[in-house]
Motif scaffolding. Structure first.
Motif, PDB file in Angstrom:
ATOM      1  N   PHE A 104       0.861  -1.140   0.000  1.00  0.00           N
ATOM      2  CA  PHE A 104       0.139  -0.370   0.050  1.00  0.00           C
ATOM      3  C   PHE A 104       0.701   1.624  -0.399  1.00  0.00           C
ATOM      4  CE2 PHE A 104      -2.561  -3.430   1.126  1.00  0.00           C
ATOM      5  CZ  PHE A 104      -3.691  -3.128   1.412  1.00  0.00           C
ATOM      6  N   GLU A 105       0.941   1.760  -1.189  1.00  0.00           N
ATOM      7  CA  GLU A 105       1.572   3.351  -1.323  1.00  0.00           C
ATOM      8  C   GLU A 105       1.199   4.251  -0.405  1.00  0.00           C
ATOM      9  OE1 GLU A 105       2.997   2.842  -5.403  1.00  0.00           O
ATOM     10  OE2 GLU A 105       4.356   1.918  -4.613  1.00  0.00           O
ATOM     11  N   ALA A 106       2.068   5.601  -0.299  1.00  0.00           N
ATOM     12  CA  ALA A 106       1.380   7.036   0.249  1.00  0.00           C
ATOM     13  C   ALA A 106       2.413   7.502  -1.061  1.00  0.00           C
ATOM     14  CB  ALA A 106       1.493   6.862   1.407  1.00  0.00           C
ATOM     15  N   ALA A 107       1.976   8.856  -1.610  1.00  0.00           N
ATOM     16  CA  ALA A 107       2.925   9.958  -2.784  1.00  0.00           C
ATOM     17  C   ALA A 107       2.825  11.563  -1.819  1.00  0.00           C
ATOM     18  CB  ALA A 107       2.010   9.713  -3.299  1.00  0.00           C
ATOM     19  N   ILE A 108       4.091  11.236  -1.432  1.00  0.00           N
ATOM     20  CA  ILE A 108       5.090  12.613  -0.607  1.00  0.00           C
ATOM     21  C   ILE A 108       4.928  13.570  -1.507  1.00  0.00           C
ATOM     22  CG2 ILE A 108       6.337  13.455   0.634  1.00  0.00           C
ATOM     23  CD1 ILE A 108       6.942  10.638   2.004  1.00  0.00           C
ATOM     24  N   LEU A 109       4.554  14.249  -1.411  1.00  0.00           N
ATOM     25  CA  LEU A 109       5.161  15.631  -2.277  1.00  0.00           C
ATOM     26  C   LEU A 109       5.605  17.139  -2.006  1.00  0.00           C
ATOM     27  CD1 LEU A 109       1.099  16.665  -4.210  1.00  0.00           C
ATOM     28  CD2 LEU A 109       2.796  14.749  -5.001  1.00  0.00           C
ATOM     29  N   ALA A 124      -3.132   5.355  -1.021  1.00  0.00           N
ATOM     30  CA  ALA A 124      -4.201   4.391  -1.468  1.00  0.00           C
ATOM     31  C   ALA A 124      -4.957   3.423  -0.341  1.00  0.00           C
ATOM     32  CB  ALA A 124      -3.619   3.708  -2.529  1.00  0.00           C
ATOM     33  N   TYR A 125      -5.819   3.373  -0.745  1.00  0.00           N
ATOM     34  CA  TYR A 125      -6.600   2.457   0.081  1.00  0.00           C
ATOM     35  C   TYR A 125      -7.149   1.926   0.173  1.00  0.00           C
ATOM     36  CZ  TYR A 125      -9.940   6.118  -0.924  1.00  0.00           C
ATOM     37  OH  TYR A 125     -11.048   6.828  -1.498  1.00  0.00           O
TER      38      TYR A 125
END
Length: 316
Positions: free
Chosen positions: A30-35, A90-91
């Motif tokens: 499960f990915e998380a995008a960092i900006l 994401a989920y």
């Protein structure tokens, strides 16, 4: 039911993006995008920065991290102005998952934010210290729902401000997706055929717009969104309002002509918050337009400029 088409986002290119795994189920990451804005990333000056969390919309059925088709302009402008770090996870999506599974993902995400994200930020941008105690959260549609659920179910996240955009998707709000008296012809068949072909244990984390639109339209036409959510009591607004002791300030945005999440649903959401948590600062912005009315609105839009006074009072 019309669904948005892909567009070139006017603000996203002004950020650096890094994707990290915040959770693993089996072999699924499960990915998380960092900006981080280019200006902040390129600076060498040590700085302590606030956090702005985004949950994407899509009816809990579709969408993906930072989907340009539905991501509004003004929140990224806000992040840029405040030099905030943006994180968007994401989920799991319906119907492979149930609503309770999605809430578990959100809970795990916030645990990761508190325990691991500051270290991950420092690895990639050594001059940035992330202040997770200055966190705000926003999201469009289902993302607004998950923003509110974060405040209701994750008090340990210590959220300072919640900014749900047309997110009154609680199954115990009757005005949200009223029961369809007669299903649109063929809708039930489309839904049943899809459900029949789901592999046991399947996980779906992304369906960029508009790829999953026909199935989502069939779910709406058959009036089966509540069925796909399941009966987990945590999904309901009343459970959340009774669970949270101190609710952070809330800014609700809603379009008058929304046919997916109606103004009447948001009216009910706001009424219940005010009745159960009268001391919680709450701003309710109602504007002309349908679902996603604020998609291309900037911070210069008069109603958003006015709302920024509320935002600045409580965050960062």
């Amino acid at each position: 039911m019309a669904f948005p088409l892909p567009r070139a986002h006017p603000v996203l290119p002004r950020f650096e993006r890094v994707d990290l795994c915040y959770k693993t189920l089996g072999s699924t990451e499960f990915e998380a995008a960092i900006l981080v804005s280019h200006s902040l990333a390129s600076s060498s000056r040590k700085t302590n920065r606030p956090l702005l969390v985004h949950f994407h919309g899509g009816g809990l059925l579709m969408g993906t991290i930072l989907d340009s088709a539905i991501l509004s302009v003004w929140p990224l402008e806000l992040a840029e102005n405040e030099n905030a770090v943006v994180v968007s996870p994401a989920y799991r999506l319906l119907p492979e998952a149930k609503g309770g599974d999605i809430l578990d993902d959100i809970k795990d995400f916030w645990i990761w934010v508190r325990s691991s994200l500051p270290t991950e930020i420092a690895k990639r941008w050594p001059h940035i210290s992330l202040d997770v105690d200055r966190a705000a959260v926003f999201g469009e549609s289902a993302g607004g729902y998950l923003s509110l659920q974060s405040a209701f179910l994750c008090p340990e996240a210590n959220i300072k401000l919640v900014m749900p955009q047309y997110g009154a998707m609680f199954p115990d709000i009757d005005e949200y997706l009223p029961k369809v008296p007669q299903s649109t012809p063929g809708s039930d068949d489309i839904v049943d055929a899809y459900l029949k072909n789901i592999e046991p244990g399947a996980i779906r984390l992304l369906s960029p717009y508009p790829t999953f639109g026909p199935f989502a339209g069939a779910v709406a036409g058959a009036g089966r969104h509540r069925d796909l959510l399941g009966d987990d009591k945590r999904l309901n607004l009343d459970y959340g309002l009774n669970n949270v002791k101190v609710l952070p300030p809330v800014w609700v945005a809603q379009g008058t002509d929304d046919t997916i999440v109606s103004k009447e649903a948001s009216d009910e959401l706001v009424k219940r918050i005010r009745n159960t948590h009268p001391n919680t600062p709450l701003l309710y912005s109602v504007q002309p337009g349908g679902h996603g009315f604020d998609n291309d609105h900037t911070l210069a839009e008069p109603w958003i400029t006015e709302a920024m006074e509320f935002v600045q009072k409580h965050w960062p």
